[in-house]
Design a protein around this motif. Structure first.
Motif, PDB file in Angstrom:
ATOM      1  N   ILE A   1       0.732  -1.304  -0.040  1.00  0.00           N
ATOM      2  CA  ILE A   1      -0.109  -0.025   0.016  1.00  0.00           C
ATOM      3  C   ILE A   1       0.905   1.160   0.034  1.00  0.00           C
ATOM      4  O   ILE A   1       0.622   2.057  -0.987  1.00  0.00           O
ATOM      5  N   VAL A   2       1.942   1.364   0.821  1.00  0.00           N
ATOM      6  CA  VAL A   2       2.792   2.320   0.851  1.00  0.00           C
ATOM      7  C   VAL A   2       3.853   2.664  -0.421  1.00  0.00           C
ATOM      8  O   VAL A   2       3.670   3.610  -0.895  1.00  0.00           O
ATOM      9  N   ASP A   3       4.283   1.550  -0.989  1.00  0.00           N
ATOM     10  CA  ASP A   3       5.241   1.480  -1.897  1.00  0.00           C
ATOM     11  C   ASP A   3       4.537   1.826  -3.341  1.00  0.00           C
ATOM     12  O   ASP A   3       4.957   2.470  -4.062  1.00  0.00           O
TER      13      ASP A   3
ATOM     14  N   SER B   1      -5.656   5.488  -5.552  1.00  0.00           N
ATOM     15  CA  SER B   1      -6.668   5.118  -4.531  1.00  0.00           C
ATOM     16  C   SER B   1      -7.308   3.538  -4.448  1.00  0.00           C
ATOM     17  O   SER B   1      -7.748   3.164  -3.649  1.00  0.00           O
ATOM     18  N   ALA B   2      -7.572   3.247  -5.618  1.00  0.00           N
ATOM     19  CA  ALA B   2      -8.142   2.185  -5.872  1.00  0.00           C
ATOM     20  C   ALA B   2      -7.299   0.962  -5.580  1.00  0.00           C
ATOM     21  O   ALA B   2      -7.768   0.031  -4.882  1.00  0.00           O
ATOM     22  N   PHE B   3      -6.263   1.257  -5.676  1.00  0.00           N
ATOM     23  CA  PHE B   3      -5.301  -0.077  -5.310  1.00  0.00           C
ATOM     24  C   PHE B   3      -5.192  -0.060  -4.064  1.00  0.00           C
ATOM     25  O   PHE B   3      -5.063  -1.110  -3.393  1.00  0.00           O
TER      26      PHE B   3
ATOM     27  N   LEU C   1      -7.655   0.676  -1.743  1.00  0.00           N
ATOM     28  CA  LEU C   1      -8.843   0.114  -1.201  1.00  0.00           C
ATOM     29  C   LEU C   1      -8.983  -1.429  -1.514  1.00  0.00           C
ATOM     30  O   LEU C   1      -9.249  -2.066  -0.792  1.00  0.00           O
ATOM     31  N   GLN C   2      -8.392  -1.784  -2.499  1.00  0.00           N
ATOM     32  CA  GLN C   2      -8.199  -3.162  -2.956  1.00  0.00           C
ATOM     33  C   GLN C   2      -7.239  -4.002  -2.034  1.00  0.00           C
ATOM     34  O   GLN C   2      -7.682  -4.967  -1.424  1.00  0.00           O
ATOM     35  N   THR C   3      -6.140  -3.420  -1.846  1.00  0.00           N
ATOM     36  CA  THR C   3      -5.237  -4.171  -0.912  1.00  0.00           C
ATOM     37  C   THR C   3      -5.585  -3.911   0.530  1.00  0.00           C
ATOM     38  O   THR C   3      -5.664  -4.932   1.256  1.00  0.00           O
ATOM     39  N   GLY C   4      -6.399  -3.000   0.960  1.00  0.00           N
ATOM     40  CA  GLY C   4      -7.011  -2.734   2.089  1.00  0.00           C
ATOM     41  C   GLY C   4      -8.097  -3.785   2.389  1.00  0.00           C
ATOM     42  O   GLY C   4      -8.273  -4.407   3.432  1.00  0.00           O
ATOM     43  N   GLY C   5      -8.764  -4.112   1.358  1.00  0.00           N
ATOM     44  CA  GLY C   5      -9.701  -5.250   1.614  1.00  0.00           C
ATOM     45  C   GLY C   5      -9.290  -6.532   1.564  1.00  0.00           C
ATOM     46  O   GLY C   5      -9.644  -7.234   2.399  1.00  0.00           O
ATOM     47  N   TRP C   6      -8.169  -6.738   0.719  1.00  0.00           N
ATOM     48  CA  TRP C   6      -7.278  -7.987   0.874  1.00  0.00           C
ATOM     49  C   TRP C   6      -6.881  -8.142   2.363  1.00  0.00           C
ATOM     50  O   TRP C   6      -6.785  -9.193   3.148  1.00  0.00           O
TER      51      TRP C   6
END
Length: 106
Positions: free
Chosen positions: A39-41, A49-51, A53-58
């Motif tokens: 998320i940071v990198d 922001s889509a990435f 949110l997607q990674t946060g969902g994972w």
């Protein structure tokens, strides 16, 4: 100490499950920092922001799976510990009941 292992033998499969679920729970917890690093990198650096949110969902999914594995681990571990305690108590009770009154008084 070695004699106590005889009371654990009937619970071998549950002990294997406890080990497997502990490993999977630890693995789930170890994946979370990697996802946060992505998320940071990738997400924050590129402003995607889509990435994020997607990674946060994972991350939420991995956390939920880790909680399930943790609950299963505690469930089987409690079954093993309760069964072990019951077997030891029964054996001690049987032994105490077999002691003669003369030996018990002394």
């Amino acid at each position: 100490m070695m004699r106590l292992f005889a009371y654990v033998k009937p619970f071998r499969i549950q002990i294997v499950w406890v080990t497997v679920f502990t490993f999977l729970q630890a693995l789930a917890q170890l994946v979370l920092p990697t996802l946060m690093a992505r998320i940071v990198d990738v997400g924050i650096v590129e402003g995607d922001s889509a990435f994020i949110l997607q990674t946060g969902g994972w991350m939420l999914g991995v956390s939920a799976v880790g909680v399930v594995f943790s609950i299963l681990c505690v469930f089987y571990a409690s079954k093993v510990s309760a069964g072990f305690g019951q077997r030891v108590r029964n054996q001690v009770f049987t032994h105490v009941e077999s002691i003669s009154v003369q030996n018990f008084d002394s």
